[in-house]
Enzyme design. Structure first.
Site, PDB file in Angstrom:
ATOM      1  N   SER A  46      56.902  -5.761  20.183  1.00 61.33           N
ATOM      2  CA  SER A  46      57.740  -6.308  19.298  1.00 61.33           C
ATOM      3  C   SER A  46      58.940  -5.540  18.981  1.00 61.33           C
ATOM      4  O   SER A  46      58.711  -4.192  18.860  1.00 61.33           O
ATOM      5  CB  SER A  46      56.942  -6.622  17.843  1.00 61.33           C
ATOM      6  OG  SER A  46      57.704  -7.240  16.955  1.00 61.33           O
ATOM      7  N   TYR A 105      52.046  -4.933  11.031  1.00 63.07           N
ATOM      8  CA  TYR A 105      52.418  -5.294  12.155  1.00 63.07           C
ATOM      9  C   TYR A 105      53.030  -4.279  12.937  1.00 63.07           C
ATOM     10  O   TYR A 105      52.747  -4.111  14.187  1.00 63.07           O
ATOM     11  CB  TYR A 105      53.352  -6.624  11.964  1.00 63.07           C
ATOM     12  CG  TYR A 105      53.622  -7.316  13.082  1.00 63.07           C
ATOM     13  CD1 TYR A 105      52.611  -8.076  13.888  1.00 63.07           C
ATOM     14  CD2 TYR A 105      54.846  -7.264  13.768  1.00 63.07           C
ATOM     15  CE1 TYR A 105      52.832  -8.840  15.091  1.00 63.07           C
ATOM     16  CE2 TYR A 105      55.234  -7.893  14.840  1.00 63.07           C
ATOM     17  CZ  TYR A 105      54.178  -8.877  15.549  1.00 63.07           C
ATOM     18  OH  TYR A 105      54.603  -9.409  16.722  1.00 63.07           O
TER      19      TYR A 105
HETATM   20  P1  NDP Z   1      51.846 -17.794  18.835  1.00 64.45           P
HETATM   21  O1  NDP Z   1      51.027 -17.710  17.875  1.00 64.45           O
HETATM   22  O2  NDP Z   1      52.777 -18.932  18.978  1.00 64.45           O
HETATM   23  O3  NDP Z   1      50.769 -18.067  20.267  1.00 64.45           O
HETATM   24  C1  NDP Z   1      49.995 -16.967  20.269  1.00 64.45           C
HETATM   25  C2  NDP Z   1      48.924 -17.319  21.420  1.00 64.45           C
HETATM   26  O4  NDP Z   1      47.950 -16.117  21.585  1.00 64.45           O
HETATM   27  C3  NDP Z   1      48.016 -18.379  21.591  1.00 64.45           C
HETATM   28  O5  NDP Z   1      47.941 -18.881  23.119  1.00 64.45           O
HETATM   29  C4  NDP Z   1      46.837 -18.067  20.881  1.00 64.45           C
HETATM   30  O6  NDP Z   1      45.712 -19.039  21.335  1.00 64.45           O
HETATM   31  C5  NDP Z   1      46.671 -16.770  21.443  1.00 64.45           C
HETATM   32  N1  NDP Z   1      45.983 -15.894  20.466  1.00 64.45           N
HETATM   33  C6  NDP Z   1      46.167 -15.664  19.392  1.00 64.45           C
HETATM   34  N2  NDP Z   1      45.353 -14.663  18.603  1.00 64.45           N
HETATM   35  C7  NDP Z   1      44.315 -14.589  19.690  1.00 64.45           C
HETATM   36  C8  NDP Z   1      42.787 -14.044  19.839  1.00 64.45           C
HETATM   37  N3  NDP Z   1      42.430 -13.319  18.589  1.00 64.45           N
HETATM   38  N4  NDP Z   1      42.374 -14.191  20.758  1.00 64.45           N
HETATM   39  C9  NDP Z   1      42.740 -14.753  21.895  1.00 64.45           C
HETATM   40  N5  NDP Z   1      43.814 -15.303  22.052  1.00 64.45           N
HETATM   41  C10 NDP Z   1      44.669 -15.515  20.927  1.00 64.45           C
HETATM   42  O7  NDP Z   1      52.633 -16.460  19.123  1.00 64.45           O
HETATM   43  P2  NDP Z   1      53.869 -15.968  20.154  1.00 64.45           P
HETATM   44  O8  NDP Z   1      53.869 -16.653  21.438  1.00 64.45           O
HETATM   45  O9  NDP Z   1      55.001 -16.248  19.216  1.00 64.45           O
HETATM   46  O10 NDP Z   1      53.615 -14.402  20.185  1.00 64.45           O
HETATM   47  C11 NDP Z   1      53.115 -13.937  21.594  1.00 64.45           C
HETATM   48  C12 NDP Z   1      53.070 -12.475  21.495  1.00 64.45           C
HETATM   49  O11 NDP Z   1      54.451 -12.276  21.298  1.00 64.45           O
HETATM   50  C13 NDP Z   1      52.341 -11.670  20.296  1.00 64.45           C
HETATM   51  O12 NDP Z   1      51.789 -10.585  20.846  1.00 64.45           O
HETATM   52  C14 NDP Z   1      53.175 -11.653  19.223  1.00 64.45           C
HETATM   53  O13 NDP Z   1      52.955 -10.655  18.478  1.00 64.45           O
HETATM   54  C15 NDP Z   1      54.694 -11.214  20.278  1.00 64.45           C
HETATM   55  N6  NDP Z   1      55.970 -11.297  19.657  1.00 64.45           N
HETATM   56  C16 NDP Z   1      56.328 -12.490  19.098  1.00 64.45           C
HETATM   57  C17 NDP Z   1      57.469 -12.654  18.307  1.00 64.45           C
HETATM   58  C18 NDP Z   1      57.950 -13.993  18.022  1.00 64.45           C
HETATM   59  O14 NDP Z   1      58.962 -13.900  17.211  1.00 64.45           O
HETATM   60  N7  NDP Z   1      57.333 -15.282  18.219  1.00 64.45           N
HETATM   61  C19 NDP Z   1      58.536 -11.348  18.046  1.00 64.45           C
HETATM   62  C20 NDP Z   1      57.782 -10.112  18.673  1.00 64.45           C
HETATM   63  C21 NDP Z   1      56.656 -10.405  19.321  1.00 64.45           C
HETATM   64  P3  NDP Z   1      45.451 -20.290  20.487  1.00 64.45           P
HETATM   65  O15 NDP Z   1      46.363 -21.212  20.717  1.00 64.45           O
HETATM   66  O16 NDP Z   1      44.027 -20.450  20.900  1.00 64.45           O
HETATM   67  O17 NDP Z   1      45.458 -19.672  18.850  1.00 64.45           O
END
Ligand code: NDP
Length: 236
Positions: free
Chosen positions: A131, A145
């Site tokens: 991030s 975070y």
């Molecule tokens: P979302 O919340 O939109 O999607 C998260 C995804 O990860 C979903 O597929 C979810 O599964 C899965 N997930 C979350 N927690 C778990 C868990 N405990 N075990 C298994 N699967 C899990 O997040 P983003 O797409 O926005 O984020 C993806 C990555 O990018 C993360 O690491 C986030 O920290 C990072 N990030 C995002 C930013 C942003 O602005 N969006 C900025 C910087 C970094 P399910 O659908 O089943 O819940």
């Protein structure tokens, strides 16, 4: 890859499939969304597998990797994507929050990498999603975070150093604000985050997927131990 049912992970799964990869993805709750992603990958002519595996559950994480390797015979690319957000004043962060966020954002990428390496050989690629908050704590409330995402720098550099002799690379991508359920572009803090970027706008999940594809493809052959910002200039 971890967390392929929604957001950035969904885009990465589809992009890697378009580029010719068979894809195994984990999810936590969204079984239907995960099945839809699997169906779209299969429609591209690739093999796909969705495994329910909470990243906070060490045994589930390891089993998911082994299931993927059993299904496809080997692993070429690991994308550590699943992550959980945690924004709020440091004084309000509970011990449960600390354990949950560090389990999902730090321990799981460590364990998943460890498990995947048993099935990877020369040419293997590990790409982890960090991030921009690891590079710039631009606003208050990010202590937990940012702590979790900064740990991935150490993991990535140490993996790169240790795995170089095996011809396996490890890299980190630092997304800026990306329009997903976790951080919607019309959410309460969205205008503030836009204001911290040089481009003045949110990124799309496909922007992150394009860089994962670059690192996982020919473009990544001589890149390892690197952190690449795909953040619209958030850390500039
Ligand atoms: P979302 O919340 O939109 O999607 C998260 C995804 O990860 C979903 O597929 C979810 O599964 C899965 N997930 C979350 N927690 C778990 C868990 N405990 N075990 C298994 N699967 C899990 O997040 P983003 O797409 O926005 O984020 C993806 C990555 O990018 C993360 O690491 C986030 O920290 C990072 N990030 C995002 C930013 C942003 O602005 N969006 C900025 C910087 C970094 P399910 O659908 O089943 O819940």
């Amino acid at each position: 890859m971890t967390g392929g049912s929604r957001g950035i992970g969904e885009a990465v799964a589809l992009r890697l499939a378009e580029d010719g990869a068979d894809v195994a993805l984990t999810y936590q709750h969204s079984a239907e969304r995960a099945t839809e992603v699997v169906d779209r990958i299969k429609a591209l002519g690739r093999r796909a597998l969705a495994v329910r595996a909470d990243s906070a559950d060490a045994a589930a994480v390891r089993d998911a990797v082994d299931q993927a390797a059993a299904e496809f015979g080997r692993l070429d690319i690991l994308v550590n994507n699943a992550g959980t957000g945690a924004i709020g004043p440091v004084g309000d962060v509970s011990l449960e929050d600390v354990d949950r966020v560090l389990s999902v954002n730090v321990r799981a990428p460590f364990l998943t990498s460890q498990a995947a390496l048993r099935h990877m050989s020369e040419g293997g690629r590990i790409v982890t999603i960090g991030s921009c908050m690891a590079e710039r704590a631009a606003f208050p409330g990010g202590a937990l975070y940012a702590t979790s995402k900064t740990a991935l720098t150490g993991l990535t550099k140490a993996l790169a150093r240790e795995l170089g002799p095996r011809g396996i690379t490890a890299n980190l991508i630092h997304p800026g604000p990306v329009d997903t359920d976790m951080n919607p572009a019309d959410g309460p803090g969205a205008d503030m985050q836009r204001g911290f970027t040089a481009l003045g706008r949110y990124g799309q999940p496909s922007d992150i997927a394009a860089t994962v594809a670059h690192l996982a493809g020919d473009g990544g052959r001589y890149v390892t131990g690197a952190a690449i910002a795909v953040d619209g200039g958030f850390a500039a």
